[in-house]
Design a protein around this motif. Structure first.
Motif, PDB file in Angstrom:
ATOM      1  N   PHE A 104      -1.662 -35.913   8.596  1.00 38.23           N
ATOM      2  CA  PHE A 104      -2.566 -34.794   8.842  1.00 38.23           C
ATOM      3  C   PHE A 104      -2.274 -33.595   7.940  1.00 38.23           C
ATOM      4  O   PHE A 104      -3.166 -33.123   7.222  1.00 38.23           O
ATOM      5  CB  PHE A 104      -2.522 -34.407  10.325  1.00 38.23           C
ATOM      6  N   PRO A 105      -1.042 -33.077   7.923  1.00 34.96           N
ATOM      7  CA  PRO A 105      -0.800 -31.911   7.067  1.00 34.96           C
ATOM      8  C   PRO A 105      -0.885 -32.233   5.584  1.00 34.96           C
ATOM      9  O   PRO A 105      -1.320 -31.394   4.791  1.00 34.96           O
ATOM     10  CB  PRO A 105       0.603 -31.453   7.475  1.00 34.96           C
ATOM     11  N   ASN A 106      -0.493 -33.433   5.183  1.00 33.81           N
ATOM     12  CA  ASN A 106      -0.546 -33.773   3.763  1.00 33.81           C
ATOM     13  C   ASN A 106      -1.980 -33.864   3.251  1.00 33.81           C
ATOM     14  O   ASN A 106      -2.271 -33.466   2.115  1.00 33.81           O
ATOM     15  CB  ASN A 106       0.218 -35.065   3.501  1.00 33.81           C
TER      16      ASN A 106
ATOM     17  N   ALA B 250      -6.326 -27.783   0.226  1.00 36.35           N
ATOM     18  CA  ALA B 250      -6.134 -26.339   0.331  1.00 36.35           C
ATOM     19  C   ALA B 250      -4.801 -25.825  -0.196  1.00 36.35           C
ATOM     20  O   ALA B 250      -4.585 -24.607  -0.207  1.00 36.35           O
ATOM     21  CB  ALA B 250      -6.293 -25.907   1.788  1.00 36.35           C
ATOM     22  N   GLY B 251      -3.894 -26.699  -0.604  1.00 35.59           N
ATOM     23  CA  GLY B 251      -2.584 -26.229  -1.043  1.00 35.59           C
ATOM     24  C   GLY B 251      -1.751 -25.676   0.087  1.00 35.59           C
ATOM     25  O   GLY B 251      -0.760 -24.974  -0.126  1.00 35.59           O
ATOM     26  N   GLN B 252      -2.121 -26.015   1.321  1.00 37.94           N
ATOM     27  CA  GLN B 252      -1.378 -25.616   2.515  1.00 37.94           C
ATOM     28  C   GLN B 252      -1.865 -26.469   3.680  1.00 37.94           C
ATOM     29  O   GLN B 252      -2.856 -27.199   3.568  1.00 37.94           O
ATOM     30  CB  GLN B 252      -1.610 -24.140   2.844  1.00 37.94           C
ATOM     31  N   SER B 253      -1.153 -26.360   4.806  1.00 33.43           N
ATOM     32  CA  SER B 253      -1.559 -27.090   6.007  1.00 33.43           C
ATOM     33  C   SER B 253      -1.762 -26.162   7.187  1.00 33.43           C
ATOM     34  O   SER B 253      -1.814 -26.616   8.331  1.00 33.43           O
ATOM     35  CB  SER B 253      -0.498 -28.137   6.371  1.00 33.43           C
ATOM     36  N   GLY B 254      -1.840 -24.852   6.914  1.00 33.67           N
ATOM     37  CA  GLY B 254      -1.932 -23.904   8.010  1.00 33.67           C
ATOM     38  C   GLY B 254      -0.653 -23.829   8.823  1.00 33.67           C
ATOM     39  O   GLY B 254      -0.657 -23.345   9.949  1.00 33.67           O
TER      40      GLY B 254
ATOM     41  N   THR C 188      -3.261 -20.835  -3.257  1.00 32.05           N
ATOM     42  CA  THR C 188      -1.966 -20.504  -2.679  1.00 32.05           C
ATOM     43  C   THR C 188      -0.904 -20.521  -3.776  1.00 32.05           C
ATOM     44  O   THR C 188      -1.174 -20.897  -4.923  1.00 32.05           O
ATOM     45  CB  THR C 188      -1.548 -21.515  -1.592  1.00 32.05           C
ATOM     46  N   ALA C 189       0.315 -20.170  -3.396  1.00 29.81           N
ATOM     47  CA  ALA C 189       1.426 -20.240  -4.344  1.00 29.81           C
ATOM     48  C   ALA C 189       1.696 -21.683  -4.763  1.00 29.81           C
ATOM     49  O   ALA C 189       2.171 -21.936  -5.882  1.00 29.81           O
ATOM     50  CB  ALA C 189       2.683 -19.634  -3.721  1.00 29.81           C
TER      51      ALA C 189
END
Length: 426
Positions: A168-170, A176-180, A394-395
């Protein structure tokens, strides 16, 4: 009384005016920088030389395999055929069956336990790992077409999952370059629901920048690359199984509130079966994601069946009118509990995670090239941001390597390389 020198007021001093001019420049520069960060300022630089030859970018994301599990035996790659277990013993990696007897633990906790601070020696302690299934790998005979792509185009052996955890996060990182801050899969889902479709009681574990853990509803609202595409007029589609079908849980935009509950969900998120038709008909958008379900290679699903599905998608591109302007990236979303011997770099609180395979297929991909450059899912974003002159999200994507070192835009374009799916699977 006569002073030994003539006193000047501050505004009469050349030094005063010099400092004033300098400070004015700094103030203007700061204002411009602030404006740029908020959407104003100068536009991003043009794409790197040659990258404009790529009109279509396709991300095919499969499931749950480490680099060593698929390509540990590939000639010249940084692969391993042995691994260290929790007792300190080094054992030979066994043969992964086409259909595994069960899944293997690959949660946030499993991944951190297996990596063991970079020792890479506790994969036998992940959940469902005591039978040493994690310490197995495929041979070329098991995935012949993936090996064929690797020999003909590019295989990357420093491709890492973005987060040291599960799917899920990957998948969110690939958008988005993030997973919240989410670090796990969703808990409490029923009836095939996922993301913003989940029951009110569904949760996902979230860790903030200070390390505090909370349980949150798995429907986020941060910006994604498709928002950048919409603003810039870049066409895109996300092909994935629909609600109620296996694989819907990997349809990442389902977890982005303004996408799932907005009009783009109905216009740009399509059934995976549509991709082959669009590729054959020359209807590919500028950027595509392609996700599958039972053909995803997620244990215990058949690797052979999954490889055949991937070949079908790639053949459709190669045999369609868009091959000469397309770059295809085939990767796997996390390590799936399988052994890998390379410690993942620690770039922030969330990752990177263990290595996963990556194939880069294009007329402009370097022929028979092994990339040793560090990549992650945010590298996909960096590439399309550069190609379409978009600002980073994102960074992570701002600092990621963009994969252009795997291309030679001056070479004679490689012709289509269609492969035959295997007629029978184990």
């Amino acid at each position: 009384m006569k002073l030994p020198f003539q006193m000047k007021l501050p505004f009469q001093s050349p030094l005063f005016w010099g400092l004033t001019s300098f400070l004015a420049v700094i103030i203007v520069w700061t204002a411009c920088s602030s404006s740029s960060n908020s959407g104003g300022g100068p536009p991003p630089p043009p794409p790197p030389t040659g990258l404009t030859k790529i009109k279509h970018v396709v991300f095919i994301i499969k499931e749950n395999r480490s680099f060593d599990n698929y390509f540990g035996t590939f000639p010249g790659a940084d692969g391993a055929t042995t691994g260290t277990i929790s007792t300190g013993q080094t054992i030979a990696l066994g043969r992964t069956p086409d259909k595994t007897p069960h899944d293997i633990g690959h949660t946030w906790n499993d991944a951190h336990r297996a990596v063991d601070g970079g020792k890479m020696d506790k994969f036998d302690l992940v959940s469902m790992g005591s039978d040493l299934l994690p310490y197995t790998q495929m041979q070329q005979a098991d995935i012949p077409n993936y090996f064929a792509y690797a020999h003909q185009f590019v295989l990357a052996d420093k491709m890492f999952s973005s987060l040291e955890g599960p799917s899920f996060p990957n998948h969110l990182y690939s958008m988005a370059g993030q997973s919240g801050g989410s670090i796990g899969n969703i808990n409490g889902v029923t009836n095939g629901a996922w993301g913003c479709d989940s029951d009110d009681t569904a949760t996902v574990t979230v860790i903030d920048g200070s390390g505090n853990t909370t349980q949150q509803y798995p429907c986020f609202d941060f910006q994604t690359i498709v928002d950048s595409f919409q603003s810039a007029g870049v066409s895109w589609k996300y092909y994935a199984p629909g609600f109620g079908h296996d694989g819907y849980q990997w349809s990442a935009l389902d977890a982005i509130k303004h996408i799932r509950r907005g009009s783009l969900w109905n216009t740009n998120v399509l059934d995976e079966k549509q991709f082959v038709l669009d590729a054959q008909n020359g209807s590919l958008p500028s950027v595509s994601w392609v996700i599958s379900g039972p053909t995803s290679e997620h244990p215990p699903y058949s690797t052979c069946v999954g490889e055949n599905w991937t070949v079908q998608q790639i053949n459709a591109i190669m045999q369609g009118p868009d091959w000469d302007s397309t770059a295809i990236f085939v990767t796997w979303d996390d390590f799936g509990g399988f052994y890998d011997h390379v410690p993942p770099p620690g770039v922030d609180r969330y990752g990177l995670g263990p290595r996963v395979p990556l194939l880069i297929i294009s007329p402009y991909a370097k022929q028979g090239f092994l990339s040793h450059t560090q990549y992650e899912f945010s590298s996909f974003l960096r590439l399309v941001e550069e190609r379409f002159s978009l600002k980073p999200l994102t960074a992570r994507d701002a600092g990621a390597n963009d994969m252009t070192d795997s291309f030679d835009f001056a070479q004679t374009p490689q012709p289509p390389f269609p492969l035959a799916p295997r007629p029978t699977c184990p």
